[in-house]
Motif scaffolding. Sequence first.
Motif, mmCIF file in Angstrom:
data_model
loop_
_atom_site.group_PDB
_atom_site.id
_atom_site.type_symbol
_atom_site.label_atom_id
_atom_site.label_comp_id
_atom_site.label_asym_id
_atom_site.label_seq_id
_atom_site.Cartn_x
_atom_site.Cartn_y
_atom_site.Cartn_z
ATOM 1 N N LEU A 19 0.858 -1.174 0.000
ATOM 2 C CA LEU A 19 0.000 0.000 0.000
ATOM 3 C C LEU A 19 0.898 1.229 0.000
ATOM 4 O O LEU A 19 1.859 1.306 0.769
ATOM 5 C CB LEU A 19 -0.897 0.008 1.243
ATOM 6 N N TYR A 20 0.574 2.169 -0.865
ATOM 7 C CA TYR A 20 1.324 3.416 -0.955
ATOM 8 C C TYR A 20 0.403 4.583 -0.623
ATOM 9 O O TYR A 20 -0.782 4.566 -0.958
ATOM 10 C CB TYR A 20 1.890 3.614 -2.365
ATOM 11 N N VAL A 21 0.963 5.611 0.044
ATOM 12 C CA VAL A 21 0.217 6.782 0.467
ATOM 13 C C VAL A 21 0.918 8.028 -0.055
ATOM 14 O O VAL A 21 2.147 8.103 -0.068
ATOM 15 C CB VAL A 21 0.130 6.846 2.009
ATOM 16 N N THR A 28 -5.761 16.484 1.347
ATOM 17 C CA THR A 28 -5.913 15.361 0.423
ATOM 18 C C THR A 28 -4.964 14.227 0.790
ATOM 19 O O THR A 28 -3.788 14.457 1.050
ATOM 20 C CB THR A 28 -5.604 15.805 -1.020
ATOM 21 N N ILE A 29 -5.504 13.017 0.782
ATOM 22 C CA ILE A 29 -4.689 11.815 0.948
ATOM 23 C C ILE A 29 -5.017 10.883 -0.198
ATOM 24 O O ILE A 29 -6.192 10.658 -0.510
ATOM 25 C CB ILE A 29 -4.966 11.116 2.293
ATOM 26 N N ARG A 30 -3.990 10.366 -0.851
ATOM 27 C CA ARG A 30 -4.170 9.431 -1.962
ATOM 28 C C ARG A 30 -3.614 8.074 -1.565
ATOM 29 O O ARG A 30 -2.569 7.987 -0.925
ATOM 30 C CB ARG A 30 -3.469 9.945 -3.206
ATOM 31 N N LEU A 31 -4.318 7.025 -1.959
ATOM 32 C CA LEU A 31 -3.917 5.651 -1.657
ATOM 33 C C LEU A 31 -3.897 4.851 -2.942
ATOM 34 O O LEU A 31 -4.754 5.039 -3.816
ATOM 35 C CB LEU A 31 -4.923 5.002 -0.687
ATOM 36 N N GLU A 36 -2.060 -2.408 -8.657
ATOM 37 C CA GLU A 36 -2.937 -1.558 -9.478
ATOM 38 C C GLU A 36 -2.513 -0.093 -9.317
ATOM 39 O O GLU A 36 -3.291 0.739 -8.840
ATOM 40 C CB GLU A 36 -4.397 -1.717 -9.038
ATOM 41 N N PRO A 37 -1.305 0.265 -9.713
ATOM 42 C CA PRO A 37 -0.796 1.610 -9.438
ATOM 43 C C PRO A 37 -1.537 2.745 -10.127
ATOM 44 O O PRO A 37 -1.448 3.888 -9.697
ATOM 45 C CB PRO A 37 0.661 1.538 -9.901
ATOM 46 N N ASP A 38 -2.298 2.440 -11.178
ATOM 47 C CA ASP A 38 -3.044 3.493 -11.867
ATOM 48 C C ASP A 38 -4.405 3.758 -11.229
ATOM 49 O O ASP A 38 -5.085 4.713 -11.590
ATOM 50 C CB ASP A 38 -3.229 3.147 -13.338
ATOM 51 N N THR A 39 -4.826 2.899 -10.284
ATOM 52 C CA THR A 39 -6.073 3.104 -9.558
ATOM 53 C C THR A 39 -5.739 3.802 -8.252
ATOM 54 O O THR A 39 -5.069 3.244 -7.389
ATOM 55 C CB THR A 39 -6.778 1.759 -9.272
ATOM 56 N N ILE A 40 -6.197 5.042 -8.123
ATOM 57 C CA ILE A 40 -5.862 5.857 -6.960
ATOM 58 C C ILE A 40 -7.148 6.283 -6.258
ATOM 59 O O ILE A 40 -8.056 6.837 -6.875
ATOM 60 C CB ILE A 40 -5.062 7.105 -7.380
ATOM 61 N N LEU A 41 -7.217 5.990 -4.960
ATOM 62 C CA LEU A 41 -8.331 6.430 -4.129
ATOM 63 C C LEU A 41 -7.935 7.741 -3.471
ATOM 64 O O LEU A 41 -6.818 7.889 -2.983
ATOM 65 C CB LEU A 41 -8.647 5.400 -3.054
ATOM 66 N N LEU A 48 -10.235 9.268 6.447
ATOM 67 C CA LEU A 48 -9.286 8.165 6.596
ATOM 68 C C LEU A 48 -9.122 7.794 8.069
ATOM 69 O O LEU A 48 -9.077 6.609 8.416
ATOM 70 C CB LEU A 48 -7.934 8.515 5.979
ATOM 71 N N ASN A 49 -9.079 8.775 8.938
ATOM 72 C CA ASN A 49 -8.974 8.521 10.366
ATOM 73 C C ASN A 49 -10.194 7.731 10.858
ATOM 74 O O ASN A 49 -10.063 6.781 11.630
ATOM 75 C CB ASN A 49 -8.834 9.838 11.133
#
Length: 66
Positions: A19-21, A28-31, A36-41, A48-49
């Motif tokens: 998992l990358y953040v 803004t926080i992206r995960l 699947e590196p092209d799919t970003i939440l 997120l908390n």
Amino acid sequence: MSARDWQKSSFSGEGNACLYVSAPDNATIRLRESDEPDTILTTNPTALNALIRNAKAGRLDHLSKG
């Protein structure tokens, strides 16, 4: 977005289950996952908390039962 903008989770091991953040700003926080590196939440720190608190408390366990 370059690779240096992403931080790998300390709980991720080697291989394809990482998992990358990324937090480009305070709102803004992206995960993303390594497989699947092209799919970003995208979320915000408050949401997120809440997700992490609820997962730790077991309130989401019913979602993984099939």
